[in-house]
Design an enzyme around this catalytic site. Structure first.
Site, mmCIF file in Angstrom:
data_model
loop_
_atom_site.group_PDB
_atom_site.id
_atom_site.type_symbol
_atom_site.label_atom_id
_atom_site.label_comp_id
_atom_site.label_asym_id
_atom_site.label_seq_id
_atom_site.Cartn_x
_atom_site.Cartn_y
_atom_site.Cartn_z
ATOM 1 N N GLU A 41 0.867 -1.166 0.000
ATOM 2 C CA GLU A 41 0.000 0.000 0.000
ATOM 3 C C GLU A 41 0.912 1.227 0.000
ATOM 4 O O GLU A 41 1.806 1.324 0.852
ATOM 5 C CB GLU A 41 -0.892 0.005 1.250
ATOM 6 C CG GLU A 41 -1.835 1.183 1.202
ATOM 7 C CD GLU A 41 -2.771 1.294 2.396
ATOM 8 O OE1 GLU A 41 -2.716 0.436 3.293
ATOM 9 O OE2 GLU A 41 -3.540 2.268 2.419
ATOM 10 N N ARG A 268 5.392 -12.880 9.724
ATOM 11 C CA ARG A 268 6.022 -11.619 9.382
ATOM 12 C C ARG A 268 7.391 -11.532 10.038
ATOM 13 O O ARG A 268 7.669 -12.225 11.023
ATOM 14 C CB ARG A 268 5.158 -10.433 9.793
ATOM 15 C CG ARG A 268 4.740 -10.414 11.257
ATOM 16 C CD ARG A 268 3.809 -9.265 11.582
ATOM 17 N NE ARG A 268 4.494 -8.000 11.512
ATOM 18 C CZ ARG A 268 4.186 -7.025 10.662
ATOM 19 N NH1 ARG A 268 3.180 -7.173 9.817
ATOM 20 N NH2 ARG A 268 4.861 -5.897 10.659
ATOM 21 N N LYS A 278 4.606 0.750 9.026
ATOM 22 C CA LYS A 278 4.711 2.030 8.334
ATOM 23 C C LYS A 278 4.067 3.151 9.137
ATOM 24 O O LYS A 278 4.575 4.270 9.174
ATOM 25 C CB LYS A 278 4.038 1.934 6.961
ATOM 26 C CG LYS A 278 4.918 1.291 5.911
ATOM 27 C CD LYS A 278 4.212 1.240 4.570
ATOM 28 C CE LYS A 278 3.285 0.070 4.498
ATOM 29 N NZ LYS A 278 2.490 -0.010 3.293
HETATM 30 P P1 ATP Z 1 2.703 -1.951 7.620
HETATM 31 O O1 ATP Z 1 2.037 -2.378 8.886
HETATM 32 O O2 ATP Z 1 4.143 -1.633 7.785
HETATM 33 O O3 ATP Z 1 1.955 -0.869 6.898
HETATM 34 P P2 ATP Z 1 1.510 -3.695 5.802
HETATM 35 O O4 ATP Z 1 1.418 -5.176 5.823
HETATM 36 O O5 ATP Z 1 0.279 -2.924 6.047
HETATM 37 O O6 ATP Z 1 2.671 -3.260 6.737
HETATM 38 P P3 ATP Z 1 1.701 -3.444 2.997
HETATM 39 O O7 ATP Z 1 2.158 -2.307 2.195
HETATM 40 O O8 ATP Z 1 0.272 -3.807 2.950
HETATM 41 O O9 ATP Z 1 2.131 -3.164 4.467
HETATM 42 O O10 ATP Z 1 2.598 -4.729 2.733
HETATM 43 C C1 ATP Z 1 2.922 -5.258 1.477
HETATM 44 C C2 ATP Z 1 3.326 -6.690 1.658
HETATM 45 O O11 ATP Z 1 4.434 -6.781 2.558
HETATM 46 C C3 ATP Z 1 2.199 -7.495 2.260
HETATM 47 O O12 ATP Z 1 2.073 -8.694 1.554
HETATM 48 C C4 ATP Z 1 2.630 -7.728 3.676
HETATM 49 O O13 ATP Z 1 2.136 -8.920 4.185
HETATM 50 C C5 ATP Z 1 4.156 -7.725 3.558
HETATM 51 N N1 ATP Z 1 4.767 -7.316 4.830
HETATM 52 C C6 ATP Z 1 4.558 -6.183 5.522
HETATM 53 N N2 ATP Z 1 5.240 -6.188 6.679
HETATM 54 C C7 ATP Z 1 5.924 -7.352 6.715
HETATM 55 C C8 ATP Z 1 6.827 -7.965 7.650
HETATM 56 N N3 ATP Z 1 7.159 -7.356 8.794
HETATM 57 N N4 ATP Z 1 7.320 -9.189 7.357
HETATM 58 C C9 ATP Z 1 7.005 -9.802 6.201
HETATM 59 N N5 ATP Z 1 6.174 -9.292 5.288
HETATM 60 C C10 ATP Z 1 5.634 -8.083 5.526
HETATM 61 MG MG MG Z 2 -1.378 -2.639 4.913
#
Ligand code: ATP
Ligand code: MG
Length: 555
Positions: A41, A268, A278
């Protein structure tokens, strides 16, 4: 200079449960290709957790001769920005991966998503609800208690179609109506209790402008986007385990091309002393606790890059941590060993004095150019000239007036070797009125360049130095962990756990050759650590070096 990468050995790549699933799917003929996607995102910069997901998705596609799409999951325009879109593209490329075709956006599919929502309404599987968000929460029930049906749940299909049209046309206020899937208010999975699939938001979208004032929710969007892109294995983190029910429900109930994609979850990455959210990283930026998203203390890909981490070191880290379904927390030292192993092999050596002490070598004459190898065991990296002169700087830590035998550096009346140069002997010191040493007077032994003293005297210690007349002044930014606790994510107030010494600035000198140091190119400053020129602030007139990592573990 450093194009030899940490060896990424196919044989030694650990298998994991996702590879096993893919192997089975290919063997059984369920799929005959592998198509993955990385779906960030664009609401912030990518961090080390995303690197894990990137290496997994792009890595699988590469190993199975498949493709991996980069898809922006852009359904929440109020939190998103093109600045983030651009940084994400840059970070993925920098990590060394190529997405298939053009970057994609969930918003590319808004027309199709809208049509599938209409299909659900036509089938009696979606309805326009008028409960307020608070009422909706009340009606949802709890983990131990079933929810209640909304009074709007059984509206006639025609009425739903008419109201959804009004929502789309901007005739309904934000929060007054939403489109919900009609599933089961008593499901043990909360996500199945009539989830909202469209909400009203009068927001300009970075890709679609003002075309839409209704936006689809993640769970509705993601599975359909995967199906449109013919994704075979849709990989996400464990928090989405329950959402898989909804993922499958949506796809099974719309007329979209089969075979359908399947979602698999992995754990994760959690890293000690590190925030991997983020939203929380954005707060550090907004509160100016750090100098932007790419502050070298940030666990963002761009921060690690500015700090001096290499793409190969991050890929190696992801290889070492592997992919499982077990939740765990990785020690910070695991990340540091990856960059240390890379730079130990690849970083050219150089000399820098961080806490300068002026030394006068009384029996030395004219400046001399000495030859210093760029790497102790890689001759192909060549050598360079360094100026040796009557006045040099050594580090304050490397001299003591008195010391016991364990101290292998310079002591008054004793000898030490200067790296790549001569053996010197400390003769006397000059002090200011406060008793601080201002100058150390030494003599040198001209017969000791590249050889031991002829009379068999043993000189054990070796210290580094920089000419006091031919050098470049430099600022050194010495970083430590940003937080004082291993799990900063659990802190109630992040300000309480910020390490006040996460950045210490020192001023010293580097050998003149480093005036041309390129940003992000790491050097081993002998006996000090790995450093690289700062991409934002370093100029030939004002050199700034970031500490990438210390020479030995000690974080
Ligand atoms: P954040 O909480 O940092 O915003 P998010 O999962 O909402 O993380 P996205 O931009 O939706 O962020 O993530 C893109 C991809 O990266 C998704 O498939 C998510 O599962 C993966 N991802 C995000 N954080 C991690 C992590 N700590 N370890 C492994 N994969 C991750
Ligand atoms: Mg997200």
């Amino acid at each position: 200079m450093s194009d030899v990468e940490v060896v990424e050995n196919v044989e030694n790549r650990p298998s994991n449960f996702i590879r096993q699933i893919i192997d089975e799917d290919l063997a059984s003929g369920k799929h005959n290709n592998v198509q993955t996607r990385f779906p960030p995102e664009p609401n912030g910069y990518l961090h080390i957790g995303h690197a894990k997901s990137i290496c997994l998705n792009f890595g699988l596609a590469k190993d199975y001769q498949g493709l991996c799409n980069l898809r922006f999951d852009d359904t929440n325009p109020t939190k998103e920005d093109v600045e983030y879109v651009d940084s994400i593209k840059q970070d993925v490329e920098w990590l060394g991966f190529k997405w298939a075709g053009e970057p994609r956006y969930a918003s590319d599919y808004f027309d199709q998503l809208y049509a599938y929502a209409l299909e659900l309404i036509h089938k009696g599987l979606a309805y326009v609800d008028e409960l307020s968000p608070e009422e909706m929460r009340e009606y949802r029930g709890t983990l131990t208690e079933a929810g209640k049906n909304s009074p709007y749940r059984d509206r006639p299909i025609e009425e739903n179609l008419a109201l959804f049209e009004k929502m789309k046309n901007g005739e309904i206020e934000e929060g007054k109506m939403s489109l919900r899937a009609k599933i089961d208010m008593a499901s043990p999975f909360m996500v199945m209790r009539d989830p909202v699939i469209y909400r009203i938001k009068f927001a300009t979208h970075h890709q679609t402008g003002d075309k839409w004032c209704i936006y689809p929710m993640y769970d509705f969007t993601h599975c359909i986007s995967d199906a449109i892109e013919r994704i075979t294995h849709s990989l996400c983190t464990l928090e989405f385990q329950d959402n898989r029910r909804l993922y499958d429900w949506v796809l099974e109930n719309i007329s979209i091309e089969r075979p359908l994609p399947h979602q698999y979850e992995f754990s994760r990455l959690n890293l000690e002393y590190t925030l991997t959210s983020k939203r929380k990283l954005l707060k550090l930026v907004e509160d100016k606790i750090v100098d932007g998203w790419n502050d070298p203390r940030m666990p963002t890909i761009s921060g690690l890059r500015r700090r001096g981490y290499t793409p190969a070191s991050l890929r190696e880290f992801c290889r070492r941590i592997g992919v499982t379904k077990q939740d765990n927390v990785v020690e910070f030292s695991a990340l540091e060993s990856c960059i240390r192993d890379d730079l130990n092999v690849n970083a050219p050596r150089a000399m820098a004095v961080i806490n300068p002490l002026r030394v006068v070598i009384e029996n030395f004459g004219e400046d001399e150019k000495l030859i210093a190898p760029n790497h102790p065991n890689r001759e192909e990296l060549g050598s360079r000239q360094v100026t040796f002169s009557k006045e040099i700087y050594i580090d304050q830590e490397d001299f003591r007036e008195e010391a016991n035998k364990k101290y292998k550096r310079l002591v008054l009346g004793k000898e030490v070797r200067l790296r790549n140069a001569y053996v010197i002997k400390a003769e006397r010191v000059e002090k200011d009125e406060n008793g601080n040493i201002t100058t150390l007077y030494c003599t040198y032994d001209p017969e000791t360049l590249g050889k031991n003293p002829a009379d068999g005297r043993k000189v054990k210690g070796v210290i580094h130095w920089v000419s006091a007349t031919d050098n470049a002044p430099a600022e050194f930014r010495i970083y430590d962990k940003l937080f004082t606790v291993a799990n900063p994510g659990a802190a109630e107030d992040i300000n309480e756990v910020i390490n006040p010494n996460s950045l210490v600035i020192k001023h010293g000198f580097v050998e003149t050759n480093l005036v041309s140091a390129k940003p992000e190119q790491a050097y081993q400053f002998e006996r000090e650590g790995y450093y690289c020129a700062d991409s934002k602030d370093s100029t030939p007139e004002h050199l700034v070096f970031n500490l990438t990592v210390s020479l030995k573990e000690g974080f």
